[in-house]
Design an enzyme around this catalytic site. Structure first.
Site, mmCIF file in Angstrom:
data_model
loop_
_atom_site.group_PDB
_atom_site.id
_atom_site.type_symbol
_atom_site.label_atom_id
_atom_site.label_comp_id
_atom_site.label_asym_id
_atom_site.label_seq_id
_atom_site.Cartn_x
_atom_site.Cartn_y
_atom_site.Cartn_z
ATOM 1 N N TYR A 86 0.837 -1.203 0.000
ATOM 2 C CA TYR A 86 0.000 0.000 0.000
ATOM 3 C C TYR A 86 0.870 1.251 0.000
ATOM 4 C CZ TYR A 86 0.892 0.874 4.964
ATOM 5 O OH TYR A 86 1.492 1.148 6.164
ATOM 6 N N CYS A 87 0.246 2.365 -0.361
ATOM 7 C CA CYS A 87 0.874 3.688 -0.299
ATOM 8 C C CYS A 87 -0.200 4.656 0.183
ATOM 9 C CB CYS A 87 1.443 4.088 -1.659
ATOM 10 S SG CYS A 87 0.188 4.327 -2.944
ATOM 11 N N ARG A 88 -0.121 5.896 -0.194
ATOM 12 C CA ARG A 88 -1.113 6.883 0.252
ATOM 13 C C ARG A 88 -2.444 6.676 -0.443
ATOM 14 N NH1 ARG A 88 -3.388 11.721 -0.821
ATOM 15 N NH2 ARG A 88 -2.428 11.914 -2.849
#
Length: 129
Positions: A86-88
């Site tokens: 995941y990221c932002r």
């Protein structure tokens, strides 16, 4: 005309083949269930400063924007484990998932990233001071 049609169909077929993903996308609920499995590694591909603002518990942080991202990942994560990434917002992690899948990792990307995670009321670690 026939040659034009054949050429157009060939281009569409090539475009479709190139556009296929080599990783899975998961919504928050599926991702949440996935990371409960102790055989799954959670990978946060945001910057260290973003990671320090709060992250999913037990996540490993390797910034996908760094030139040595693949090398760091190879050194830190085994290829026989599933990687939940995941990221932002989900864009960088989708990029990272594609790159890692090309290296032999089995990747699942969190659609909507940590933004969607928080909006769903899921827990994150408190920000580091």
């Amino acid at each position: 005309m026939k040659n034009y049609l054949v050429c157009l169909l060939a281009m569409l077929g090539l475009n479709t083949a190139c556009g296929q993903k080599n990783f899975e996308d998961a919504d928050v609920q599926v991702f949440s269930e996935l990371i409960e499995d102790s055989c799954v590694i959670v990978l946060d591909v945001r910057t260290p400063s973003e990671f320090a603002e709060g992250h999913i518990a037990n996540a490993v942080n390797i910034d996908q924007g760094q030139s040595d991202f693949i090398e760091k990942t190879r050194a830190a994560l085994p290829t026989d484990k599933r990687i939940a990434i995941y990221c932002r917002s989900g864009r960088r992690s989708a990029n990272a998932a594609g790159r890692l899948a090309a290296e032999g990792y089995r990747c699942v990307n969190l659609k909507g990233g940590i933004i969607a995670w928080k909006e769903a009321g899921k827990a994150v670690t408190p920000p580091e001071k």
